[in-house]
Design an enzyme around this catalytic site. Sequence first.
Site, PDB file in Angstrom:
ATOM      1  N   GLU A 142      10.177 -38.437 -70.280  1.00  0.00           N
ATOM      2  CA  GLU A 142      10.788 -39.756 -70.121  1.00  0.00           C
ATOM      3  C   GLU A 142       9.956 -40.810 -70.844  1.00  0.00           C
ATOM      4  OE1 GLU A 142      13.246 -40.881 -66.478  1.00  0.00           O
ATOM      5  OE2 GLU A 142      11.445 -42.081 -66.178  1.00  0.00           O
ATOM      6  N   LYS A 178      12.503 -49.360 -55.740  1.00  0.00           N
ATOM      7  CA  LYS A 178      11.888 -50.651 -56.051  1.00  0.00           C
ATOM      8  C   LYS A 178      12.901 -51.790 -55.934  1.00  0.00           C
ATOM      9  CE  LYS A 178      10.287 -50.989 -60.218  1.00  0.00           C
ATOM     10  NZ  LYS A 178       9.348 -50.792 -61.340  1.00  0.00           N
ATOM     11  N   HIS A 230       5.376 -12.415 -65.801  1.00  0.00           N
ATOM     12  CA  HIS A 230       6.454 -11.431 -65.723  1.00  0.00           C
ATOM     13  C   HIS A 230       7.805 -12.044 -66.062  1.00  0.00           C
ATOM     14  CE1 HIS A 230       3.885  -8.300 -63.893  1.00  0.00           C
ATOM     15  NE2 HIS A 230       3.240  -9.346 -63.393  1.00  0.00           N
ATOM     16  N   LYS A 287      24.145 -43.225 -66.428  1.00  0.00           N
ATOM     17  CA  LYS A 287      24.400 -43.930 -65.167  1.00  0.00           C
ATOM     18  C   LYS A 287      25.627 -44.823 -65.275  1.00  0.00           C
ATOM     19  CE  LYS A 287      19.637 -44.360 -63.444  1.00  0.00           C
ATOM     20  NZ  LYS A 287      18.583 -45.332 -63.071  1.00  0.00           N
TER      21      LYS A 287
END
Length: 423
Positions: free
Chosen positions: A232, A76, A263, A387
């Site tokens: 989130e 974006k 399984h 970040k």
Amino acid sequence: MRSGEWTGVSGKRIETVVNIGIGGSDLGPVMVYEALKPYADAGISARFISNIDPTDVAEKVSDLDPETTLFIVASKTFGTLETLTNARVARDWLLTALGEANALQGKTAEEAVAKHFIAVSTALDKVAAFGIDPENAFGFWDWVGGRYSVDSAIGTSLAIVFGSKVFEEFLAGFHAMDEHFRTAPFEKNVPVLMGLLNVWYVNFLGAETHAVLPYDQYLHRFPAYLQQLTMESNGKSVRADGSFVDYSTGEVFWGEPGTNGQHAFYQLIHQGTRLIPADFLAFANPAHPTKDGEQDVHELFLANFFAQTQALAFGKTEDEVRAEGTAEHVVNARIFSGNRPSTSIMASRLTPRVLGELIALYEHITFVQGIVWGIDSFDQWGVELGKKLALDLVPAIKGDREVLARQDSSTASLIDYYLKHRK
């Protein structure tokens, strides 16, 4: 693209689109691509690059023909670190591979990039600086969060692979569920009821995780998609008014397709000490009807689907175990308590519309839980700290001893190990 009118720089038709994104710009498109593969009808396939690990790019492009490959850079802001790094690496690969194939035929690098890259972004100046024609950039509203964006321009790769008719049917599914959520009374409103049930499981029964178990291999990426959507959105400890919560919020979503999960981890769901609500998804009609002799394989498959939810609900009593002649010392081990919550969701078949309905259903469930908990399901500040720290650590990883010395002992030791062993 689908008609072949758009070609690569050498005039060849595009055969592979590679979506470069991360988070909602990747998880949604790759999940939908995998789910709707039977609807791909134009001879165009898709691949998805998200991880900044160089292996991801290397493996995804290793067998591609650069002349027939189109990259979609989905960001974006056109500033996401992982996405832009991978886009530059992909651009270098493209130009090198085109040169080695003698495919440029006097065309410039700029002309090649313009024919092999498009963007999903609203930052047109940055798109142009990268070399993509802003006319080939598809925007969307800045208030659309990544994890809610697969039905926006972020789904460009899907529109190319599946075509506008399929994509419109996909959107119609979203709209149908949106309208149901908007208009149905609470006692008949499926997202409201499922959202309230999830709150009940978490806050009153102590559930910490939630399993999503699709009995359809095409939905094998659906649990991973829901992880971002739910965790989130609702993994918060602060209310929308800024105060700290004093109750549990969010669940750890996870799952695998049936019967693989049976399984692997169903043992814990059936007989473990933790309460794990589970959503089971199945379809009456398979994409690939198959028989094993006289046995319809899909019938056998769904027999497992029905049996698992029945076993979770009703279990097996001590008397029933003994009636089977079970040795006394293993009776307790073969008792199933039952009364373990599950929700079964079924449709006639997995179609674009049904998939849109499913995604919108879980979006609204997530919203309902956020409202009850008083949290903002549309921010994600917890993503930001890592970040920032990663960028701050880059000088130390490059060998800056002054920056390294300012780190905590654990981080410094790990970076020091890396510096000693990186060749």
